[in-house]
Design a protein around this motif. Structure first.
Motif, short mmCIF file in Angstrom:
data_model
loop_
_atom_site.label_atom_id
_atom_site.label_comp_id
_atom_site.label_asym_id
_atom_site.label_seq_id
_atom_site.Cartn_x
_atom_site.Cartn_y
_atom_site.Cartn_z
N LEU A 94 12.57 6.14 2.26
CA LEU A 94 11.83 7.24 1.66
C LEU A 94 10.72 7.71 2.60
O LEU A 94 10.59 8.92 2.87
CB LEU A 94 11.23 6.80 0.32
N ASP A 95 9.93 6.80 3.11
CA ASP A 95 8.84 7.17 4.02
C ASP A 95 9.36 7.88 5.26
O ASP A 95 8.78 8.85 5.73
CB ASP A 95 8.02 5.94 4.40
N ASN A 143 1.54 9.43 -1.89
CA ASN A 143 0.82 9.84 -0.69
C ASN A 143 1.51 9.20 0.52
O ASN A 143 1.46 7.98 0.68
CB ASN A 143 -0.64 9.38 -0.79
N ILE A 144 2.11 10.02 1.35
CA ILE A 144 2.86 9.50 2.49
C ILE A 144 1.94 8.82 3.50
O ILE A 144 2.34 7.85 4.14
CB ILE A 144 3.71 10.60 3.17
N GLU A 145 0.72 9.26 3.63
CA GLU A 145 -0.19 8.63 4.58
C GLU A 145 -0.53 7.19 4.16
O GLU A 145 -0.65 6.31 4.99
CB GLU A 145 -1.46 9.46 4.74
N ARG A 146 -0.67 6.98 2.86
CA ARG A 146 -0.95 5.63 2.34
C ARG A 146 0.33 4.86 2.07
O ARG A 146 0.27 3.67 1.81
CB ARG A 146 -1.77 5.72 1.06
N LYS A 147 1.45 5.58 2.05
CA LYS A 147 2.76 4.99 1.74
C LYS A 147 2.77 4.33 0.36
O LYS A 147 3.39 3.29 0.14
CB LYS A 147 3.21 4.02 2.83
N SER A 148 2.04 4.97 -0.55
CA SER A 148 2.00 4.47 -1.93
C SER A 148 1.46 5.59 -2.83
O SER A 148 1.03 6.63 -2.34
CB SER A 148 1.12 3.22 -2.05
N GLY A 149 1.49 5.35 -4.11
CA GLY A 149 1.03 6.36 -5.05
C GLY A 149 0.62 5.78 -6.38
O GLY A 149 0.65 4.56 -6.58
N LEU A 150 0.27 6.68 -7.28
CA LEU A 150 -0.16 6.30 -8.62
C LEU A 150 0.78 6.91 -9.65
O LEU A 150 1.21 8.06 -9.50
CB LEU A 150 -1.58 6.81 -8.89
#
Length: 158
Positions: A94-95, A143-150
């Motif tokens: 995904l990333d 958030n692709i920069e953090r490679k995570s989300g909420l």
């Protein structure tokens, strides 16, 4: 970017092979209603940029039911989002896709338990986990920069 993770609709309980199990009439209705909810709560008339769908019959049928309400620019059938697939591998994939396609605003995965639960845990900031009913959907503000989300929204069928 909105990451949409969905479990397939209700399927028959047995079949000659797990991958051949198909949706029940209720499962088709669940998936159709989930597509309607998705359109109303996220998509509107915009297509999903990329859809990654398990090749198992019940996931493919679920996606077919969704198409009554949503469209998808790129549809990819995958053997990497099966019930016991590796969520970290899918997260990396995904990333990679998102970095190569910075204009993506939505990405849909249609898969199975327990994979969908493990994937939500893998991609969320707080390592959230949940059980998915058939046709449940989780929308993650990714958030692709953090490679995570909420987790932003959750849908469970009635």
């Amino acid at each position: 970017m909105k990451l949409i993770i969905m479990r397939h609709g209700e399927a028959v309980t047995s079949g000659p092979m797990d991958e051949d199990r198909y949706l029940t009439p209720n499962g088709k209705q669940q998936a159709h209603l989930a597509g309607r909810w998705l359109k109303a709560n996220l998509i509107g008339n915009q297509p999903v940029d990329h859809c990654l769908v398990s090749y198992f019959v019940r996931a493919s049928q679920t996606f077919s039911e969704l198409k009554d309400n949503i469209s998808c620019d790129i549809v990819e059938t995958s053997s990497d989002v099966l019930p016991m697939s590796n969520p970290q591998f899918t997260h990396d994939y995904l990333d990679s896709l998102l970095l190569d396609n910075p204009s993506y605003s939505s990405f849909l995965i249609v898969s199975h338990m327990p994979f969908v639960s493990f994937l939500v845990e893998e991609v969320t900031v707080d390592r959230s986990s949940m059980l998915f009913d058939t046709s449940s959907i989780v929308i993650i503000d990714y958030n692709i920069e953090r490679k995570s989300g909420l987790i932003e929204k959750v849908y469970h069928p009635d």
